[in-house]
Design a protein around this motif. Structure first.
Motif, PDB file in Angstrom:
ATOM      1  N   TYR A  36      37.483  36.597  40.907  1.00  0.00           N
ATOM      2  CA  TYR A  36      38.791  36.976  41.400  1.00  0.00           C
ATOM      3  C   TYR A  36      38.953  38.479  41.210  1.00  0.00           C
ATOM      4  O   TYR A  36      38.232  39.107  40.430  1.00  0.00           O
ATOM      5  CB  TYR A  36      39.899  36.252  40.628  1.00  0.00           C
ATOM      6  CG  TYR A  36      40.085  34.816  41.010  1.00  0.00           C
ATOM      7  CD1 TYR A  36      39.173  33.842  40.606  1.00  0.00           C
ATOM      8  CD2 TYR A  36      41.177  34.409  41.780  1.00  0.00           C
ATOM      9  CE1 TYR A  36      39.346  32.511  40.972  1.00  0.00           C
ATOM     10  CE2 TYR A  36      41.365  33.085  42.137  1.00  0.00           C
ATOM     11  CZ  TYR A  36      40.444  32.151  41.729  1.00  0.00           C
ATOM     12  OH  TYR A  36      40.624  30.832  42.089  1.00  0.00           O
ATOM     13  N   ARG A  44      46.601  38.259  41.997  1.00  0.00           N
ATOM     14  CA  ARG A  44      45.181  37.981  41.822  1.00  0.00           C
ATOM     15  C   ARG A  44      44.692  37.132  42.991  1.00  0.00           C
ATOM     16  O   ARG A  44      45.365  36.168  43.387  1.00  0.00           O
ATOM     17  CB  ARG A  44      44.952  37.259  40.495  1.00  0.00           C
ATOM     18  CG  ARG A  44      43.516  37.178  40.060  1.00  0.00           C
ATOM     19  CD  ARG A  44      43.397  36.650  38.635  1.00  0.00           C
ATOM     20  NE  ARG A  44      44.012  37.545  37.667  1.00  0.00           N
ATOM     21  CZ  ARG A  44      43.886  37.409  36.355  1.00  0.00           C
ATOM     22  NH1 ARG A  44      43.162  36.416  35.859  1.00  0.00           N
ATOM     23  NH2 ARG A  44      44.493  38.242  35.537  1.00  0.00           N
ATOM     24  N   CYS A  95      36.156  36.912  36.132  1.00  0.00           N
ATOM     25  CA  CYS A  95      35.431  35.682  36.411  1.00  0.00           C
ATOM     26  C   CYS A  95      36.221  34.495  35.873  1.00  0.00           C
ATOM     27  O   CYS A  95      37.036  34.629  34.949  1.00  0.00           O
ATOM     28  CB  CYS A  95      34.013  35.705  35.868  1.00  0.00           C
ATOM     29  SG  CYS A  95      33.837  35.754  34.081  1.00  0.00           S
ATOM     30  N   ASN A  96      35.975  33.369  36.485  1.00  0.00           N
ATOM     31  CA  ASN A  96      36.726  32.151  36.182  1.00  0.00           C
ATOM     32  C   ASN A  96      35.787  30.959  36.193  1.00  0.00           C
ATOM     33  O   ASN A  96      34.869  30.891  37.020  1.00  0.00           O
ATOM     34  CB  ASN A  96      37.836  31.966  37.213  1.00  0.00           C
ATOM     35  CG  ASN A  96      38.609  30.682  37.015  1.00  0.00           C
ATOM     36  OD1 ASN A  96      38.276  29.642  37.591  1.00  0.00           O
ATOM     37  ND2 ASN A  96      39.624  30.742  36.190  1.00  0.00           N
ATOM     38  N   GLY A  98      35.861  27.062  36.969  1.00  0.00           N
ATOM     39  CA  GLY A  98      36.769  26.140  37.638  1.00  0.00           C
ATOM     40  C   GLY A  98      36.068  24.924  38.182  1.00  0.00           C
ATOM     41  O   GLY A  98      35.163  24.367  37.550  1.00  0.00           O
ATOM     42  N   PRO A 108      40.545  27.269  40.565  1.00  0.00           N
ATOM     43  CA  PRO A 108      40.394  27.836  39.232  1.00  0.00           C
ATOM     44  C   PRO A 108      40.960  26.934  38.146  1.00  0.00           C
ATOM     45  O   PRO A 108      41.872  26.144  38.392  1.00  0.00           O
ATOM     46  CB  PRO A 108      41.209  29.131  39.322  1.00  0.00           C
ATOM     47  CG  PRO A 108      42.278  28.809  40.320  1.00  0.00           C
ATOM     48  CD  PRO A 108      41.629  27.902  41.334  1.00  0.00           C
ATOM     49  N   ARG A 109      40.391  27.030  36.974  1.00  0.00           N
ATOM     50  CA  ARG A 109      40.985  26.469  35.770  1.00  0.00           C
ATOM     51  C   ARG A 109      41.338  27.641  34.868  1.00  0.00           C
ATOM     52  O   ARG A 109      41.005  28.793  35.145  1.00  0.00           O
ATOM     53  CB  ARG A 109      40.009  25.493  35.106  1.00  0.00           C
ATOM     54  CG  ARG A 109      39.788  24.244  35.934  1.00  0.00           C
ATOM     55  CD  ARG A 109      39.093  23.173  35.126  1.00  0.00           C
ATOM     56  NE  ARG A 109      37.707  23.502  34.858  1.00  0.00           N
ATOM     57  CZ  ARG A 109      36.940  22.802  34.024  1.00  0.00           C
ATOM     58  NH1 ARG A 109      37.427  21.756  33.389  1.00  0.00           N
ATOM     59  NH2 ARG A 109      35.690  23.150  33.834  1.00  0.00           N
ATOM     60  N   ASN A 110      42.018  27.343  33.796  1.00  0.00           N
ATOM     61  CA  ASN A 110      42.557  28.412  32.972  1.00  0.00           C
ATOM     62  C   ASN A 110      41.521  28.970  31.996  1.00  0.00           C
ATOM     63  O   ASN A 110      41.757  29.021  30.777  1.00  0.00           O
ATOM     64  CB  ASN A 110      43.802  27.923  32.218  1.00  0.00           C
ATOM     65  CG  ASN A 110      44.609  29.079  31.672  1.00  0.00           C
ATOM     66  OD1 ASN A 110      44.576  30.183  32.213  1.00  0.00           O
ATOM     67  ND2 ASN A 110      45.326  28.843  30.589  1.00  0.00           N
ATOM     68  N   TRP A 112      39.443  32.403  31.818  1.00  0.00           N
ATOM     69  CA  TRP A 112      39.317  33.722  32.425  1.00  0.00           C
ATOM     70  C   TRP A 112      38.627  34.690  31.482  1.00  0.00           C
ATOM     71  O   TRP A 112      38.783  34.594  30.260  1.00  0.00           O
ATOM     72  CB  TRP A 112      40.689  34.295  32.765  1.00  0.00           C
ATOM     73  CG  TRP A 112      41.440  33.507  33.776  1.00  0.00           C
ATOM     74  CD1 TRP A 112      42.349  32.513  33.532  1.00  0.00           C
ATOM     75  CD2 TRP A 112      41.370  33.637  35.194  1.00  0.00           C
ATOM     76  NE1 TRP A 112      42.839  32.024  34.711  1.00  0.00           N
ATOM     77  CE2 TRP A 112      42.260  32.699  35.757  1.00  0.00           C
ATOM     78  CE3 TRP A 112      40.635  34.459  36.062  1.00  0.00           C
ATOM     79  CZ2 TRP A 112      42.429  32.553  37.133  1.00  0.00           C
ATOM     80  CZ3 TRP A 112      40.813  34.314  37.418  1.00  0.00           C
ATOM     81  CH2 TRP A 112      41.699  33.373  37.949  1.00  0.00           C
TER      82      TRP A 112
END
Length: 122
Positions: A36, A44, A95-96, A98, A108-110, A112
């Motif tokens: 992201y 974002r 970066c994420n 997810g 996405p998941r939380n 980060w």
């Protein structure tokens, strides 16, 4: 879960950068990953996503043809190769970890990273 981005910096328009995201605390090979970015004053936005095996990728229209997302599940690392950079690519890149939805979209998941700054100047 820890995600650590690196590789950002200052580059001229038309230049290239390669971002990395090192992951720990997760079974990296089992999770989809995404990049992201967030520019000042903007929300974002998803740049690119990749499935857990690295066999399927998706890109924002702004990234298609210029950016390539990849991953090395042996190194627990994801990459974003950015070519032909433009001033509008200036942002903090995150970066994420997810998942990929039923329709193939990256969700996405939380989880980060702290972000890495990319600045493109003309």
């Amino acid at each position: 879960v820890q995600l650590v981005e690196s590789g950002g910096g200052l580059v001229q328009t038309g230049g290239s950068l390669r971002l990395s995201c090192a992951a720990s605390g997760i079974t990296f090979s089992s999770v989809a990953m995404g990049w992201y970015r967030q520019a000042p004053g903007k929300q974002r936005e998803l740049v690119a996503g990749i499935n857990s095996e690295g066999t399927s990728t998706s890109y924002a229209d702004s990234a298609k043809g210029r950016f390539t997302i990849s991953r090395d599940n042996h190194q627990n690392t994801m990459y974003l190769q950015m070519n032909n950079l433009k001033t509008e690519d200036t942002a903090v890149y995150f970066c994420n970890a997810g998942r990929v939805g039923i329709s193939g979209d990256y969700q996405p998941r939380n989880f980060w990273g702290q972000g890495t700054q990319v600045t493109v100047q003309s």
